[in-house]
Design a protein around this motif. Structure first.
Motif, short mmCIF file in Angstrom:
data_model
loop_
_atom_site.label_atom_id
_atom_site.label_comp_id
_atom_site.label_asym_id
_atom_site.label_seq_id
_atom_site.Cartn_x
_atom_site.Cartn_y
_atom_site.Cartn_z
N THR A 1 -45.30 35.49 -2.55
CA THR A 1 -44.55 36.41 -3.38
C THR A 1 -44.99 36.16 -4.82
N GLU A 2 -45.44 37.21 -5.48
CA GLU A 2 -45.92 37.07 -6.85
C GLU A 2 -44.91 37.67 -7.82
N VAL A 3 -44.75 37.02 -8.96
CA VAL A 3 -43.92 37.54 -10.05
C VAL A 3 -44.77 37.56 -11.31
N GLU A 4 -44.41 38.46 -12.20
CA GLU A 4 -45.19 38.58 -13.42
C GLU A 4 -44.26 38.86 -14.59
N ASP A 5 -44.39 38.05 -15.64
CA ASP A 5 -43.59 38.21 -16.85
C ASP A 5 -44.33 39.17 -17.77
N LYS A 6 -44.05 40.44 -17.64
CA LYS A 6 -44.75 41.46 -18.43
C LYS A 6 -44.28 41.51 -19.88
N LYS A 7 -43.13 40.89 -20.17
CA LYS A 7 -42.59 40.93 -21.53
C LYS A 7 -42.99 39.71 -22.35
N GLY A 8 -43.66 38.76 -21.72
CA GLY A 8 -44.12 37.58 -22.46
C GLY A 8 -43.01 36.64 -22.89
N GLY A 9 -42.04 36.43 -22.02
CA GLY A 9 -40.90 35.58 -22.36
C GLY A 9 -41.13 34.09 -22.16
N GLY A 10 -42.32 33.70 -21.73
CA GLY A 10 -42.64 32.29 -21.57
C GLY A 10 -42.08 31.67 -20.30
N MET A 11 -42.03 30.35 -20.30
CA MET A 11 -41.63 29.61 -19.10
C MET A 11 -40.21 29.95 -18.65
N ALA A 12 -39.29 30.18 -19.58
CA ALA A 12 -37.91 30.50 -19.19
C ALA A 12 -37.85 31.84 -18.45
N ALA A 13 -38.59 32.82 -18.93
CA ALA A 13 -38.62 34.12 -18.27
C ALA A 13 -39.30 34.01 -16.91
N GLU A 14 -40.38 33.23 -16.84
CA GLU A 14 -41.05 33.02 -15.56
C GLU A 14 -40.12 32.33 -14.57
N ALA A 15 -39.35 31.36 -15.06
CA ALA A 15 -38.41 30.64 -14.19
C ALA A 15 -37.35 31.58 -13.63
N ALA A 16 -36.88 32.51 -14.45
CA ALA A 16 -35.89 33.47 -13.98
C ALA A 16 -36.49 34.36 -12.89
N LEU A 17 -37.72 34.81 -13.09
CA LEU A 17 -38.39 35.64 -12.08
C LEU A 17 -38.63 34.85 -10.80
N LEU A 18 -39.08 33.60 -10.93
CA LEU A 18 -39.30 32.77 -9.75
C LEU A 18 -37.98 32.52 -9.01
N SER A 19 -36.92 32.24 -9.76
CA SER A 19 -35.61 31.99 -9.14
C SER A 19 -35.15 33.19 -8.33
N ASN A 20 -35.37 34.39 -8.87
CA ASN A 20 -34.98 35.61 -8.16
C ASN A 20 -35.83 35.84 -6.92
N ALA A 21 -37.04 35.29 -6.89
CA ALA A 21 -37.94 35.48 -5.75
C ALA A 21 -37.69 34.47 -4.63
N LEU A 22 -36.93 33.42 -4.92
CA LEU A 22 -36.69 32.37 -3.92
C LEU A 22 -35.77 32.88 -2.81
N PRO A 23 -36.12 32.62 -1.56
CA PRO A 23 -35.19 32.96 -0.48
C PRO A 23 -33.90 32.16 -0.64
#
Length: 156
Positions: free
Chosen positions: A42-64
């Motif tokens: 499952t791939e996530v992409e931070d298109k807004k450039g929010g850095g590690m915190a934004a990536e972490a939020a996207l990854l968290s939402n992708a976790l089963p």
């Protein structure tokens, strides 16, 4: 137990994507008889450039939901391939339904998300490109299923 690689960034078609798809398809086929479900990405992409915190939020939402979390991190634990296979087998035997492997972006995994991990795993003291880590992890997932199946793919 389903195995999901949750990674930051989109992997374009090419040799890395081909290797990942091949290893995960093999892992899915070999793992079925062992009580493992599909192995996927499952791939996530931070298109807004929010850095590690934004990536972490996207990854968290992708976790089963209720998944065991394995963070791929250079500071993580070094495991042998049989040790990695044993860990997956223990979680499977404990009734865990999902295991998610998280791979951060260029700056790594946000410390708060890394702290949630049940296991932090390293592929050595060197830093690897995060796209190549996907290939290496996919191969190790496949290798783990072959070890548990008693296949000669893994030789010691």
């Amino acid at each position: 137990m389903k195995l999901t690689i949750c990674a930051v960034g989109r992997l374009r078609k090419g040799p890395e994507a081909d290797l990942i798809n091949d290893y995960l398809m093999r892992a899915t086929r070999t793992g079925r008889a062992l009580g493992f479900g599909t192995a996927s990405v499952t791939e996530v992409e931070d298109k807004k450039g929010g850095g590690m915190a934004a990536e972490a939020a996207l990854l968290s939402n992708a976790l089963p939901e209720n998944a065991r979390i394995v963070a791929l991190d250079e500071r993580g634990k070094l495991l042998t391939s049989p040790g990695f296979a044993d860990q997956l087998a223990r979680w499977r035997d404990d009734g865990i339904r999902d295991t998610a492997f998280i791979i951060g972006g260029a700056d790594g995994i946000d410390p708060a998300l890394r702290a949630r991990a049940d296991l932090s795993l390293s592929f050595g003291k060197m830093v690897w490109p995060h796209m190549l880590v996907r290939v290496m992890l996919s191969e190790q997932i496949y290798r783990a299923t072959t070890i548990l199946a008693g296949s000669p793919y893994h030789r010691t």
